[in-house]
Design an enzyme around this catalytic site. Sequence first.
Site, short mmCIF file in Angstrom:
data_model
loop_
_atom_site.label_atom_id
_atom_site.label_comp_id
_atom_site.label_asym_id
_atom_site.label_seq_id
_atom_site.Cartn_x
_atom_site.Cartn_y
_atom_site.Cartn_z
CD GLU A 27 -6.78 5.45 -4.47
OE1 GLU A 27 -6.10 4.89 -3.59
OE2 GLU A 27 -7.68 6.28 -4.23
CG HIS A 85 -3.62 9.37 0.70
ND1 HIS A 85 -4.44 10.04 1.59
CD2 HIS A 85 -4.26 8.21 0.42
CE1 HIS A 85 -5.52 9.31 1.83
NE2 HIS A 85 -5.43 8.19 1.12
CG ASP A 87 -2.82 7.16 -2.91
OD1 ASP A 87 -3.81 6.46 -3.17
OD2 ASP A 87 -2.14 7.02 -1.86
CD GLU A 128 -2.78 2.40 -3.39
OE1 GLU A 128 -3.80 3.09 -3.46
OE2 GLU A 128 -1.88 2.60 -2.53
CG HIS A 136 -1.92 1.00 1.36
ND1 HIS A 136 -2.20 1.64 2.55
CD2 HIS A 136 -2.78 1.51 0.44
CE1 HIS A 136 -3.20 2.49 2.35
NE2 HIS A 136 -3.56 2.43 1.08
O1 G3P Z 1 -6.20 1.62 -3.43
C1 G3P Z 1 -6.51 1.14 -2.17
C2 G3P Z 1 -6.36 2.19 -1.10
O2 G3P Z 1 -5.18 2.90 -1.30
C3 G3P Z 1 -7.53 3.13 -1.03
O3 G3P Z 1 -7.52 3.99 0.07
O4 G3P Z 1 -7.15 6.14 1.15
O5 G3P Z 1 -5.35 4.46 1.18
O6 G3P Z 1 -5.90 5.66 -0.91
P1 G3P Z 1 -6.43 5.11 0.38
MG MG Z 2 -4.61 4.64 -2.34
#
Ligand code: G3P
Ligand code: MG
Length: 248
Positions: free
Chosen positions: A117, A57, A44, A42, A15
């Site tokens: 993302e 993020h 952002d 992953e 993450h």
């Molecule tokens: O993509 C999964 C996760 O990253 C979604 O929530 O807030 O951590 O971006 P967040």
């Molecule tokens: Mg995310």
Amino acid sequence: QQSKQAWPYPEFVAHRGGGTLAPENTVAGFREGIRYGYRAAECDVKLSADNVCFLLHDDTVDRTSNGKGAARAKTMAELSQLDAGGWKGAAFAGEALPTLANVAAYCRAQSMLLNIEIKPCPGRFEETGRLVAQEAARLWAGASAPPLLSSFEIDALRAAQAAEPALPRAFLCEEIPADWRAILAELDCVALHCDHKTLTEALARDIKAAGYQLLCYTVNDPADARRLLAWGVDSLCTDRLDLLPARG
Ligand code: G3P
Ligand code: MG
């Protein structure tokens, strides 16, 4: 129209780059993922004021850098001056706030799979979907595996689909809506990504039976991980690379 590509969905996805072991959404995080044997991460991605795709993020830079203010008001030249690592500890001081191009170069060199993302700044949903998809297609041209695009924002996914239909897409949601089948079909998604806390075994089985991949975030407890994998969930996005060591 080009046919849509698949994404391999390894069991574990780091993450925000390297979970909580390194500053989120930095190359230092991806390095941590490699160190723990992760094949996928992953991150952002949003747009700077001058439309450069970069990793962050929040809507502001306050929490994860030494700067202040709304990300959408800053140019990439301004964002590049920030220290995106010092907040996480002295060992990470001076870590850059990366562009998607920086991360693409790192991931491609390391054969690391990436889930991008699309996390638009307020009011920039459509253009972020379009420009991130176009930049991703350009940066991963000729790669053995494409990047996977996901978003909570349907308008961003729709724009990504129109711009680069061949890139795989996933609909991201906290709680799975009743009309998930219609959403996945309309956006021509390969997968659904959801908060593991809202998933039931019955829904997991329905989604898999409908032919979609299924990813849960953010799974940090090994007992939850075992249960979700037993339900047929394909991938778990985790902050705890140290607790959920990638297998194989
Ligand atoms: O993509 C999964 C996760 O990253 C979604 O929530 O807030 O951590 O971006 P967040
Ligand atoms: Mg995310």
